[in-house]
Structure formats: C-alpha cells, structure tokens
Design a protein around this motif. Structure first.
Motif: not given
Length: 268
Positions: A252-267
């Motif tokens: 769950a922490m890994i998914r959250q971290r990946r989601g955060h990084l993907q959001g930053r990349m899209r931004a």
C-alpha cells in the motif's frame, strides 16, 4: 450423525496424511544431516547443537566460544554446520576479498522464505549485483541526508512523548515497543515519504513480532525446520497471517509512493 461421522473421518484422514508426511520429512532430514568433517578439516568447537544457547544469550555464548576455542569456531546450530568468525582479517576475507567463494545459502538466512524472498539479505552473485544496483539511489548523499533529517525528527518526537508520559504517568515505559514504532516511522518517512499512522504502526509491529517468534522457534525446533510453513500448525498460521499483514501494508505504501511520483511527473 452422518455429518459428524463424515467430519470425523475427514479429520482422521487429514491426521493420517500429516503423520505420513512428517515421517517422510523427518527421514529425509535425518538422511541429509551433515556429519562434521574429519579432525583437522574443520575448526575446533563444541560438537553439540548450540541453537538454544544462542537463543538465550547470543553475545554471551559467542564470547564464551571465543574464549574457549579462539576467533574461528566450528559447531552446529539448528541442525546446520556453522563457523563463527570474529577474527578481523578473516572477516575481511569472507565479506570482501574472497566473498565470491562464501555464499549466503543456508538456514541461518532462511532463503526464499515469505519474509526474505530473494532480496539483498539472502541473494548472491548476479542477483545480488542487480538488486544492489537498483538500490544505489538510496545510498547517495542526498538520500542519506534525508534519512538523517527523518531520524532526527522522529527521535525528537519520541523524546517529547517520553517527557509527557513521565510527567503524567507512573510505571515503566515499554522502550522496545516505542523503538519499534520509531524505526518503522523512520523507514516509512525516509524510503516512502509517508508517515505510518498509529493503527498501521501497531499492525506492522505485531506482524514483525510474530515473524520473529516463528523464526526463533524454527531455529530451535527440528520439526519446524523440516515442515514447510504451509502446514497448518498454529505457529505457521500466525506467521503467514503476519506475512499477509506486512505485504498489504508495504505494498500500500509503495502504491501510494508511485502514485505520488506519477502525479509529479504529469504536473511537469
């Protein structure tokens, strides 16, 4: 009555199957138990199994062995032949200069278990090299500085909590539990950029304790050493439950971290 008879028969069959399986596993384990090499080909040391002594007082036992036999001691632990090394020069050879001929394979590291898998702790050769390269970013100066900041912050928070408890409560503080909580928060904050809430922290701490209890008993119980963890003994069930808890929380922490990084990349 028919249902009770059917249940009783099924239970009896299961017990018989278990008895056959355990008997065969014991036979295989006994046949594969290695004897000590001839005199002169293996370091001196106690020939009895020292697992229980190591469980009770590992540091004390190692000091005792070093005092009695020197810095390189050959013995048996939890059924396996082991060599305990406390000589600095030999340690450098084992871990550095000649590491290619010293492998991690063996029961001491529980390779391919549900906890260790085939990670850095137990892997060798090309597998280890690949995984070590993947972890390189975690050991760069910038990353280490981030770990330092997280460690300092969590330590200050822990001290504040102790000060508050000492001022408002009497009795003994469970330092072991608090250190576990702090360690988990540090790991989470440093590696995943996320703080565990109290509920998750308690769940993970409990799971880690169950896992360590399993490995402790496995190391001193010959039956547990030969039975796979899938056999539905109470200790195995508790252990696999603990693994499931750890998997669910960590993933769950890994998914959250990946989601955060993907959001930053899209931004970007």
């Amino acid at each position: 009555t028919a249902k009770s008879t059917s249940t009783s028969t099924s239970t009896s069959t299961w017990v018989d199957d278990m008895r056959v399986m355990v008997t065969e596993l014991v036979r295989q384990a006994s046949a594969s138990l290695r004897e000590f090499p001839p005199n002169g080909m293996y370091p001196e040391g106690p020939r009895e199994d020292i697992a229980l002594d190591m469980l009770g007082s590992p540091v004390g036992k190692i000091q005792e062995l070093r005092s009695s036999y020197g810095t390189i001691v050959g013995t048996r632990m939890a059924g396996s032949l082991v060599v305990l090394v406390s000589d600095p020069a030999t340690t450098i050879e084992v871990l550095g200069d000649k590491k290619s001929i010293f492998t991690k394979e063996g029961t001491a590291f529980f390779p391919t278990s549900e906890i260790t898998g085939n990670g850095l702790l137990v892997s060798d050769g090309e597998v280890w090299k690949r995984q070590r390269r993947l972890t390189n970013p975690a050991f760069r100066t910038k990353a280490i500085n981030r770990y330092k900041d997280v460690m300092a912050a969590e330590t200050r928070a822990l001290v504040r909590e102790w000060d508050e408890r000492i001022g408002s409560e009497s009795g003994v503080i469970d330092v072991y539990s608090h250190f576990n909580d702090a360690t988990l928060k540090i790991v989470s904050g440093a590696l995943f950029g996320d703080s565990l809430n109290d509920s998750d922290s308690r769940s993970i701490n409990g799971a880690i304790k169950k896992a360590f209890e399993y490995f402790t008993q496995r190391g001193t119980n010959p039956l547990l050493q030969i039975l796979p963890s899938s056999v539905p003994l109470p200790i195995n069930v508790n252990y696999l439950d603990a693994v499931n808890v750890l998997d669910s929380k960590i993933y769950a922490m890994i998914r959250q971290r990946r989601g955060h990084l993907q959001g930053r990349m899209r931004a970007m």
